[in-house]
Design a protein around this motif. Structure first.
Motif, PDB file in Angstrom:
ATOM      1  N   GLU A 333      36.230 -16.746  -6.853  1.00 10.79           N
ATOM      2  CA  GLU A 333      37.581 -16.418  -7.413  1.00 10.79           C
ATOM      3  C   GLU A 333      37.542 -17.084  -8.490  1.00 10.79           C
ATOM      4  OE1 GLU A 333      38.503 -18.341  -4.214  1.00 10.79           O
ATOM      5  OE2 GLU A 333      37.719 -16.530  -3.398  1.00 10.79           O
ATOM      6  N   LEU A 334      37.925 -16.166  -9.720  1.00 11.69           N
ATOM      7  CA  LEU A 334      37.795 -16.438 -10.770  1.00 11.69           C
ATOM      8  C   LEU A 334      38.437 -18.295 -11.239  1.00 11.69           C
ATOM      9  CD1 LEU A 334      38.142 -12.859 -13.042  1.00 11.69           C
ATOM     10  CD2 LEU A 334      36.019 -14.291 -12.707  1.00 11.69           C
ATOM     11  N   ASP A 335      38.341 -19.076 -12.478  1.00  7.04           N
ATOM     12  CA  ASP A 335      38.856 -20.462 -12.172  1.00  7.04           C
ATOM     13  C   ASP A 335      39.647 -19.912 -13.261  1.00  7.04           C
ATOM     14  OD1 ASP A 335      37.180 -20.497 -15.063  1.00  7.04           O
ATOM     15  OD2 ASP A 335      35.646 -21.515 -14.064  1.00  7.04           O
ATOM     16  N   ASN A 336      40.502 -20.799 -13.833  1.00  4.28           N
ATOM     17  CA  ASN A 336      41.277 -20.690 -14.556  1.00  4.28           C
ATOM     18  C   ASN A 336      41.561 -19.781 -16.238  1.00  4.28           C
ATOM     19  OD1 ASN A 336      43.293 -21.885 -12.444  1.00  4.28           O
ATOM     20  ND2 ASN A 336      43.798 -23.834 -13.125  1.00  4.28           N
ATOM     21  N   GLU A 337      40.508 -20.665 -16.609  1.00  2.00           N
ATOM     22  CA  GLU A 337      39.704 -20.432 -17.663  1.00  2.00           C
ATOM     23  C   GLU A 337      39.156 -18.444 -17.926  1.00  2.00           C
ATOM     24  OE1 GLU A 337      40.053 -20.684 -21.612  1.00  2.00           O
ATOM     25  OE2 GLU A 337      41.627 -21.935 -20.205  1.00  2.00           O
ATOM     26  N   LEU A 342      39.746 -12.884 -18.648  1.00  2.00           N
ATOM     27  CA  LEU A 342      40.611 -11.226 -18.126  1.00  2.00           C
ATOM     28  C   LEU A 342      41.621 -10.875 -18.205  1.00  2.00           C
ATOM     29  CD1 LEU A 342      39.096  -9.311 -17.071  1.00  2.00           C
ATOM     30  CD2 LEU A 342      39.372 -10.091 -15.253  1.00  2.00           C
ATOM     31  N   PHE A 343      42.590 -11.905 -18.533  1.00  2.44           N
ATOM     32  CA  PHE A 343      44.094 -11.360 -18.122  1.00  2.44           C
ATOM     33  C   PHE A 343      44.643 -11.097 -19.872  1.00  2.44           C
ATOM     34  CE2 PHE A 343      48.561 -12.476 -19.038  1.00  2.44           C
ATOM     35  CZ  PHE A 343      49.324 -12.310 -18.277  1.00  2.44           C
ATOM     36  N   ARG A 344      43.960 -11.935 -20.822  1.00  2.00           N
ATOM     37  CA  ARG A 344      44.045 -11.667 -22.055  1.00  2.00           C
ATOM     38  C   ARG A 344      43.292 -10.528 -22.337  1.00  2.00           C
ATOM     39  NH1 ARG A 344      41.777 -12.371 -27.130  1.00  2.00           N
ATOM     40  NH2 ARG A 344      40.000 -12.775 -25.716  1.00  2.00           N
ATOM     41  N   LYS A 345      42.602 -10.311 -22.100  1.00  2.00           N
ATOM     42  CA  LYS A 345      41.962  -9.097 -23.096  1.00  2.00           C
ATOM     43  C   LYS A 345      42.629  -7.635 -22.478  1.00  2.00           C
ATOM     44  CE  LYS A 345      37.016 -10.312 -22.724  1.00  2.00           C
ATOM     45  NZ  LYS A 345      35.540 -10.237 -22.980  1.00  2.00           N
ATOM     46  N   ILE A 346      42.923  -7.823 -21.523  1.00  2.00           N
ATOM     47  CA  ILE A 346      43.822  -6.288 -20.840  1.00  2.00           C
ATOM     48  C   ILE A 346      45.481  -6.390 -21.178  1.00  2.00           C
ATOM     49  CG2 ILE A 346      44.770  -5.722 -18.562  1.00  2.00           C
ATOM     50  CD1 ILE A 346      42.982  -6.541 -16.889  1.00  2.00           C
ATOM     51  N   ARG A 378      43.804  -7.518 -12.875  1.00  2.00           N
ATOM     52  CA  ARG A 378      44.158  -6.292 -14.114  1.00  2.00           C
ATOM     53  C   ARG A 378      45.413  -6.000 -13.572  1.00  2.00           C
ATOM     54  NH1 ARG A 378      38.567  -5.333 -11.278  1.00  2.00           N
ATOM     55  NH2 ARG A 378      40.300  -3.799  -9.949  1.00  2.00           N
ATOM     56  N   ASN A 379      45.853  -5.850 -12.724  1.00  2.00           N
ATOM     57  CA  ASN A 379      47.490  -5.198 -11.996  1.00  2.00           C
ATOM     58  C   ASN A 379      47.928  -5.540 -13.221  1.00  2.00           C
ATOM     59  OD1 ASN A 379      47.503  -2.896  -9.320  1.00  2.00           O
ATOM     60  ND2 ASN A 379      45.582  -4.402  -9.146  1.00  2.00           N
ATOM     61  N   ILE A 380      48.505  -7.299 -13.219  1.00  2.00           N
ATOM     62  CA  ILE A 380      49.425  -7.486 -13.964  1.00  2.00           C
ATOM     63  C   ILE A 380      49.464  -7.258 -15.612  1.00  2.00           C
ATOM     64  CG2 ILE A 380      50.854 -10.017 -14.814  1.00  2.00           C
ATOM     65  CD1 ILE A 380      51.277  -8.860 -11.733  1.00  2.00           C
ATOM     66  N   GLY A 381      47.811  -7.673 -16.241  1.00  2.00           N
ATOM     67  CA  GLY A 381      48.184  -7.506 -17.250  1.00  2.00           C
ATOM     68  C   GLY A 381      47.721  -5.906 -17.370  1.00  2.00           C
ATOM     69  N   GLY A 382      47.842  -4.955 -16.560  1.00  2.00           N
ATOM     70  CA  GLY A 382      47.931  -3.978 -16.764  1.00  2.00           C
ATOM     71  C   GLY A 382      49.606  -3.463 -16.657  1.00  2.00           C
ATOM     72  N   ILE A 383      50.779  -4.183 -16.244  1.00  2.00           N
ATOM     73  CA  ILE A 383      51.554  -3.862 -16.145  1.00  2.00           C
ATOM     74  C   ILE A 383      51.922  -4.596 -17.519  1.00  2.00           C
ATOM     75  CG2 ILE A 383      54.013  -5.097 -15.425  1.00  2.00           C
ATOM     76  CD1 ILE A 383      52.863  -4.971 -12.930  1.00  2.00           C
ATOM     77  N   LEU A 384      51.923  -5.287 -18.068  1.00  2.00           N
ATOM     78  CA  LEU A 384      52.145  -6.361 -18.834  1.00  2.00           C
ATOM     79  C   LEU A 384      51.742  -5.774 -20.940  1.00  2.00           C
ATOM     80  CD1 LEU A 384      52.511  -9.925 -17.419  1.00  2.00           C
ATOM     81  CD2 LEU A 384      54.590  -8.874 -18.454  1.00  2.00           C
ATOM     82  N   ARG A 385      50.769  -5.553 -20.733  1.00  2.00           N
ATOM     83  CA  ARG A 385      50.471  -4.434 -21.747  1.00  2.00           C
ATOM     84  C   ARG A 385      51.502  -3.694 -22.365  1.00  2.00           C
ATOM     85  NH1 ARG A 385      47.081  -0.059 -23.336  1.00  2.00           N
ATOM     86  NH2 ARG A 385      44.971  -0.757 -24.341  1.00  2.00           N
TER      87      ARG A 385
END
Length: 791
Positions: A333-337, A342-346, A378-385
């Motif tokens: 799994e990805l670490d926190n940073e 990835l979240f920030r970019k989306i 990806r899914n959460i980032g896609g919602i919040l974008r």
């Protein structure tokens, strides 16, 4: 989803009332009253459905209540469809037998439904009364849940943004992905001299970590294409189907489906076709730990050229060991940073610096809840974008769904589903009708959505555009993933769709001598037929509620198929979508479509592609609701029924690859057509049965590709002028002039120059300004142009 269903019914009620008035009728005594009571009760229930849909995950009683409401609504849709179809029959056939009947209580001739002058409005009133009584009981139970009235949907569609806006930016690229991708590529490209046997590489990690993404990235890399003689991709999934794996390998290598069905024969074909080839075989999502499933393939694949590679993805290290992997690449799994990056970019794409700073603290907390899974991010980032306000972000952060674990579904996926508008929820969950890892065709899926009524009423001229928007929305939410020319769903997303539809949809693989136990009250069924399985198992004809029946692929013997189909079509009268196309092997058997198909009065989607059929029954023309008729590749089909003009709701007639010699008269009435693959203009042999090129004038909504096939001494130039192609939104036009040798000689002057009417016809047809490609075929001559030449 329930909210969208009730909205659809209310819209249909209003449409029917309007249609009755337009035809100069009045609602019969009793019907008027029941319809108004029904409207009121549905409206009251609809007011609390948005709250109920949000609470269904944590309150089983609410979930059961929604299920009962759904069943009642489906029954109501059937009643309204029956009513609407009777009105269509009057409109289409113009029956004058009942003109003496007072309009206050009209009688509808109902011969196509095996009735004898039934008082349909009275029957409709009784059925609506029963359903309204059920709704009263359902509404009374609603009080116990203390459901609240919500004024609007949670979110709007996000499809105003182009798909390329997201996927063109490579937003998933980060250091960890690039590092792992480089490792996979290096292992695939290295010489492998140290590996004595097959070089097997495994990518191992839990669901949602991006194993398939890495494998697909490597598979599509240009260096891989140069390094291997053959590339093969096989979706394996939970059940290691040895026949399916073998057929996919053979079909990919040879470019055509194998004609054998025995495993030993398939293995021999694999062995013969890889000798002397350096190949890459990707086995995606392998679960089985049974070596006996893998051993036969291993021994025949060893015949490939030295340097051949096998790449597998799996969630289990034990699978990698069982398959004797030389190298194992573990995806953690990805670490926190990494997760935050990835979240920030989306989620922050396109935002100002001030907006990003205002939301960063909440965003970091949300990213932390994704447990390091790229799919969740990806899914959460896609919602919040697409959410601008801090309150909307807080609602996602504080949602109780993060704590939900009993469904074995990622909380982020539940949040993503909860955030969808109801109209898109029903479209997404219907995707569960396809098996895991199925390559989804965009156009087919939109047509299936139309058939289920998800895109609006039949008279909505923009249904396909709405479907396109919904489809793009699902892509932008990372629900549907782009895979070259097709689309697919991540297996965890597919699990969510199946969970939502679990009591009404089933994908069933049927094998020989098997008598599967199934729920006869299902609404949607997908069949995958195994070797020796009957088509279809006889008990399926007892599934009276079935709305979709898709037979996607399989191998079987069809000796009794012609005997079973009349019963099948005669019993499954609630079907909206039926696919019995030749993706399954019919052993060169000539099939007869039975006249009982005329009983499927609700049918909107019918796929008969690739079948060996010589004709279609005239009863097919009684399917007044039909929107899509797929006949692609029916090479033995030489004519369409003369009653085709009655299919006034037909929007897509896909008839490429047939042997049609003319188009039947009346086809000019199909003014809703968007797709017409081929229009055949015949000579004089078919007389009054055939229509002329002038019939195209009424088809003002035609778009995409059109082939006009002209046979013999077929037309006068002044008739070609009336086709009005210029007004159609066509992108590709193919003109095929076919003449026999005698006519060719007759069209030559004394010097041997051609002096036929083809050039004149080409001029007067006036291809549309939207045309991107014009192709003209004359005997063995072919002329092509990127833009229409005859403007």
């Amino acid at each position: 989803m329930a909210y969208a269903t009730v909205s659809r019914i209310l819209e249909q009620l209003a449409s029917i009332s309007k249609q009755v008035k337009q035809q100069g009728e009045k609602l019969a005594v009793g019907v008027d009253k029941e319809v108004e009571m029904l409207r009121a009760k549905l409206g009251a229930i609809q007011a609390v459905l948005l709250d109920a849909e949000q609470r269904r995950w944590k309150d089983e009683a609410v979930s059961v209540w929604l299920g009962e409401l759904k069943d009642t609504c489906y029954d109501l849709e059937d009643v309204l469809d029956e009513w609407k179809t009777a009105l269509l029959k009057l409109q289409i056939e113009g029956d004058q037998e009942n003109v003496h009947v007072p309009k206050k209580v009209p009688f509808f001739p109902f011969t196509c439904f095996n009735y004898k002058r039934v008082d349909l409005p009275h029957q409709i009133a009784l059925k609506i009364k029963d359903i309204t009584r059920n709704l009263v009981v359902i509404a009374e139970r609603e009080v116990c849940f203390r459901l609240q009235f919500l004024t609007s949907e949670i979110s709007e569609t996000v499809s105003s943004i182009e798909v390329s806006d997201i996927y063109g930016r490579d937003i998933e690229k980060n250091a960890i992905v690039e590092e792992k991708n480089a490792i996979v590529l290096r292992k695939l490209l290295e010489g492998g001299e140290q590996v004595r046997n097959l070089h097997i590489i495994s990518i191992v990690g839990m669901g949602g970590t991006g194993k398939t993404f890495l494998a697909r990235s490597a598979y599509n890399d240009c260096q891989i294409g140069k390094n291997f003689d053959a590339k093969i991709w096989v979706d394996v999934s939970n059940d290691f189907d040895m026949l399916a794996v073998g057929k996919t390998i053979v079909q990919t290598i040879k470019g055509s489906a194998p004609e054998v069905v025995e495993l030993d024969s398939l293995l021999n074909m694999i062995r013969e076709n890889i000798v002397g080839k350096k190949f890459l075989l990707v086995l995606d999502d392998v679960w089985t730990e049974d070596y006996s499933n893998w051993d036969p393939f291993y021994h025949c694949l060893k015949n490939g050229l030295h340097g051949s590679k096998i790449l597998i993805t799996t969630r289990r290290e034990t699978v990698a060991r069982m398959m004797d992997s030389t190298d194992t690449i573990t995806i953690n799994e990805l670490d926190n940073e990494e997760c935050w990056e990835l979240f920030r970019k989306i989620a922050f794409s396109g935002r100002t610096r001030e907006e990003s700073e205002n939301l960063e603290e909440i965003g970091r907390k949300i990213a932390g809840k994704c447990k390091g899974l790229p799919l969740a991010v990806r899914n959460i980032g896609g919602i919040l974008r697409f959410k601008k306000h801090r309150e909307e972000w807080l609602r996602i952060l504080d949602s109780e769904l993060w704590e939900l674990t009993e469904f074995n579904i990622l909380p982020s996926l539940l949040l993503s589903y909860n955030d969808m508008p109801s109209t898109i929820k029903q479209c997404f969950s219907y995707c569960a009708i396809f098996p895991e890892d199925y390559r989804i065709d965009k156009e087919q899926l939109i047509k299936l959505w139309m058939a289920q009524g998800f895109l609006g009423l039949e008279n909505n001229m923009e249904m396909e555009r709405v479907g396109e928007e919904y489809f793009n929305d699902l892509v932008e939410r990372s629900i549907l993933l782009v895979n070259t020319s097709s689309y697919c769903m991540h297996d965890l997303v597919h699990d969510l769709a199946c969970f939502i539809r679990k009591k009404e949809l089933l994908i069933l693989e049927v094998n020989a001598l098997e008598n599967p136990s199934i729920n006869l009250s299902l609404y949607h069924l997908t069949l995958i037929l195994g070797v020796g399985a009957s088509f279809p198992p006889s008990k399926f004809s007892s599934m009276k509620s079935l709305r979709s029946l898709l037979i996607l692929y399989g191998v079987t013997n069809y000796q009794s198929m012609n005997e079973i189909m009349p019963r099948l079509f005669g019993e499954l009268t609630r079907l909206r979508a039926l696919d019995v196309s030749g993706k399954i092997w019919y052993e060169n058997m000539v099939l007869d479509i039975p006249k009982e198909i005329g009983k499927l009065i609700y049918l909107r989607y019918l796929n008969l592609s690739l079948l060996k059929i010589k004709e279609l029954p005239k009863e097919l023309c009684e399917l007044y609701n039909l929107q899509t008729l797929e006949l692609r590749g029916c090479a033995d089909l030489k004519s369409l029924p003369q009653g085709m003009g009655k299919l006034i709701n037909l929007r897509h007639l896909v008839n490429e690859g047939t042997s049609l010699t003319y188009m039947p008269t009346g086809i000019e009435r199909l003014t809703c057509l968007r797709t017409l693959s081929e229009f055949v203009v015949s000579g004089d042999d078919n007389g009054d049965k055939a229509c002329t090129l002038e019939s195209l004038a009424n088809m003002t909504h035609l778009r995409g590709s059109l082939r006009i096939k002209m046979l013999g001494n077929w037309i006068e130039v002044n008739v070609a002028k009336k086709a009005e192609l210029r007004n159609k939104d066509l992108l590709f036009l193919n003109l095929n002039f076919e003449k026999d040798a005698e006519e060719e000689r007759a069209n030559l002057d004394r010097e041997g120059n051609r002096m036929d009417k083809d050039e004149l016809v080409l001029d007067v047809l006036q291809p549309p300004l939207s045309l991107e490609r014009l192709e003209r075929l004359h005997s063995t001559e072919v002329m092509c142009s990127p833009i229409g030449l005859c403007h």
